[in-house]
Scaffold this motif. Structure first.
Motif, PDB file in Angstrom:
ATOM      1  N   GLN A 135       0.829  -1.212   0.000  1.00  0.00           N
ATOM      2  CA  GLN A 135       0.000   0.000   0.000  1.00  0.00           C
ATOM      3  C   GLN A 135       0.868   1.268   0.000  1.00  0.00           C
ATOM      4  OE1 GLN A 135      -3.253  -0.132   2.764  1.00  0.00           O
ATOM      5  NE2 GLN A 135      -3.870  -2.170   2.115  1.00  0.00           N
ATOM      6  N   TRP A 138       2.180   1.621  -3.605  1.00  0.00           N
ATOM      7  CA  TRP A 138       1.105   2.117  -4.479  1.00  0.00           C
ATOM      8  C   TRP A 138       0.851   3.598  -4.211  1.00  0.00           C
ATOM      9  CZ3 TRP A 138      -3.358  -2.123  -4.203  1.00  0.00           C
ATOM     10  CH2 TRP A 138      -2.931  -3.271  -4.881  1.00  0.00           C
ATOM     11  N   TYR A 163       1.116  -6.468 -10.157  1.00  0.00           N
ATOM     12  CA  TYR A 163       0.379  -6.238  -8.908  1.00  0.00           C
ATOM     13  C   TYR A 163      -1.109  -6.598  -8.994  1.00  0.00           C
ATOM     14  CZ  TYR A 163       4.432  -4.568  -6.491  1.00  0.00           C
ATOM     15  OH  TYR A 163       5.661  -4.541  -5.878  1.00  0.00           O
ATOM     16  N   ALA A 167      -4.380  -7.080  -5.991  1.00  0.00           N
ATOM     17  CA  ALA A 167      -5.680  -6.397  -5.929  1.00  0.00           C
ATOM     18  C   ALA A 167      -6.803  -7.405  -5.672  1.00  0.00           C
ATOM     19  CB  ALA A 167      -5.932  -5.631  -7.227  1.00  0.00           C
ATOM     20  N   PHE A 170      -6.573  -8.552  -1.998  1.00  0.00           N
ATOM     21  CA  PHE A 170      -7.131  -7.533  -1.099  1.00  0.00           C
ATOM     22  C   PHE A 170      -8.662  -7.572  -1.146  1.00  0.00           C
ATOM     23  CE2 PHE A 170      -3.297  -4.332  -1.046  1.00  0.00           C
ATOM     24  CZ  PHE A 170      -2.542  -5.275  -0.383  1.00  0.00           C
ATOM     25  N   ARG A 171      -9.206  -7.839  -2.333  1.00  0.00           N
ATOM     26  CA  ARG A 171     -10.667  -7.897  -2.492  1.00  0.00           C
ATOM     27  C   ARG A 171     -11.226  -9.127  -1.772  1.00  0.00           C
ATOM     28  NH1 ARG A 171     -13.344 -10.498  -7.044  1.00  0.00           N
ATOM     29  NH2 ARG A 171     -15.262  -9.460  -7.665  1.00  0.00           N
ATOM     30  N   PHE A 177      -7.417  -0.452   4.050  1.00  0.00           N
ATOM     31  CA  PHE A 177      -6.480   0.437   3.362  1.00  0.00           C
ATOM     32  C   PHE A 177      -6.064   1.591   4.265  1.00  0.00           C
ATOM     33  CE2 PHE A 177      -8.061  -1.909  -0.189  1.00  0.00           C
ATOM     34  CZ  PHE A 177      -6.985  -1.954  -1.050  1.00  0.00           C
ATOM     35  N   TYR A 185      -6.385   2.867  -6.463  1.00  0.00           N
ATOM     36  CA  TYR A 185      -5.615   2.093  -7.460  1.00  0.00           C
ATOM     37  C   TYR A 185      -6.035   0.614  -7.440  1.00  0.00           C
ATOM     38  CZ  TYR A 185      -1.791  -0.252  -9.806  1.00  0.00           C
ATOM     39  OH  TYR A 185      -1.073  -1.061 -10.651  1.00  0.00           O
ATOM     40  N   GLN A 186      -6.322   0.089  -6.257  1.00  0.00           N
ATOM     41  CA  GLN A 186      -6.806  -1.296  -6.188  1.00  0.00           C
ATOM     42  C   GLN A 186      -8.120  -1.428  -6.978  1.00  0.00           C
ATOM     43  OE1 GLN A 186      -9.572  -2.393  -3.924  1.00  0.00           O
ATOM     44  NE2 GLN A 186      -9.193  -4.601  -3.888  1.00  0.00           N
ATOM     45  N   GLN A 187      -8.994  -0.429  -6.843  1.00  0.00           N
ATOM     46  CA  GLN A 187     -10.264  -0.444  -7.586  1.00  0.00           C
ATOM     47  C   GLN A 187     -10.009  -0.358  -9.100  1.00  0.00           C
ATOM     48  OE1 GLN A 187     -13.634  -0.729  -6.327  1.00  0.00           O
ATOM     49  NE2 GLN A 187     -12.290  -1.635  -4.804  1.00  0.00           N
TER      50      GLN A 187
END
Ligand SMILES: N[C@@H](CCC(=O)N[C@@H](CS)C(=O)NCC(=O)O)C(=O)O
Length: 214
Positions: A135, A138, A163, A167, A170-171, A177, A185-187
């Motif tokens: 994190q 990112w 990466y 993601a 994490f989901r 976060f 950025y993950q989204q």
């Protein structure tokens, strides 16, 4: 015609990376999918890969195994466009991609990739440290390159593909976060159209019990 041999889309984080590079750079390829941890996998993988692992890319007489080596090969196919254009960004993109390739062992072990569903699994301290490092990385890179576009370095690069499995982790495991920039950025990675297609295929695997030994 290129052939990319991959494992289950729901499970195979290493397979996802070169698959995304092929899709994002519009390179045509044939996909061969083998069910991990089954007798069929062990029977068929020897036809493609000397390491007996996926992913593997076959381009005529050339066989390339290992996700990062495949990404580099594909970068040459698109005249270097799969890495950032400027030297400083490119050096950093290579550094963080190598960091992903050889690091984050605790995160990878305790939160194995699942492209579908959700679960709650407590990470040990070293896993939490991996999550924090991802994190932070990112957050810093996106803060620096935000004006160039929505991907890690602005335009899509191999670093985004490297990466992408994180993601999904994490989901699936509901990571908290520490940064809104990192969360956004993950989204971006999850809602990408190619990623959504991979997730839809993963859901079909799960619904049909694909790859589960009879
Ligand atoms: N460093 C390799 C890792 C490849 C890897 O571990 N692949 C796993 C699936 S994601 C595999 O093929 N496992 C099958 C086995 O070990 O039998 C890469 O980047 O391609």
């Amino acid at each position: 015609m290129l052939t990319l041999v991959i494992g289950n889309k729901n499970l195979s984080s290493w397979s996802l990376r070169p698959w995304l590079v092929l899709k994002h750079f519009g390179i045509e390829f044939e996909e061969v999918k083998l069910p991990l941890d089954t007798p069929a996998f062990h029977r068929d993988i020897v036809k493609y890969s000397p390491t007996r692992r996926v992913p593997v890319l076959v381009d005529g007489a050339i066989t390339i195994w290992d996700s990062l080596a495949i990404a580099e090969y594909l970068n040459e196919k698109v005249q270097g466009r799969a890495w950032p254009a400027d030297a400083a960004a490119r050096a950093l993109a290579r550094a963080v991609s190598a960091e992903m390739h050889s690091g984050f062992a605790a995160l990878r072990t305790h939160w194995p990739m699942k492209a579908t569903g959700t679960a709650s699994v407590q990470l040990p301290p070293e896993g939490e440290a991996d999550v924090a490092r991802v994190q932070q990385l990112w957050h810093e890179i996106r803060s620096q390159y935000a004006q160039r576009g929505p991907w890690l370095f602005g335009e899509y690069s191999i670093a985004d593909a490297m990466y992408a499995p994180v993601a999904l982790r994490f989901r699936h495991y509901g990571a908290k976060f520490s940064s809104e920039v990192a969360a956004a950025y993950q989204q971006q990675l999850v809602h990408d159209a190619h990623m959504q297609a991979w997730i839809a295929d993963s859901q079909l695997e799960v619904d049909n019990n694909w790859g589960t030994p009879a």
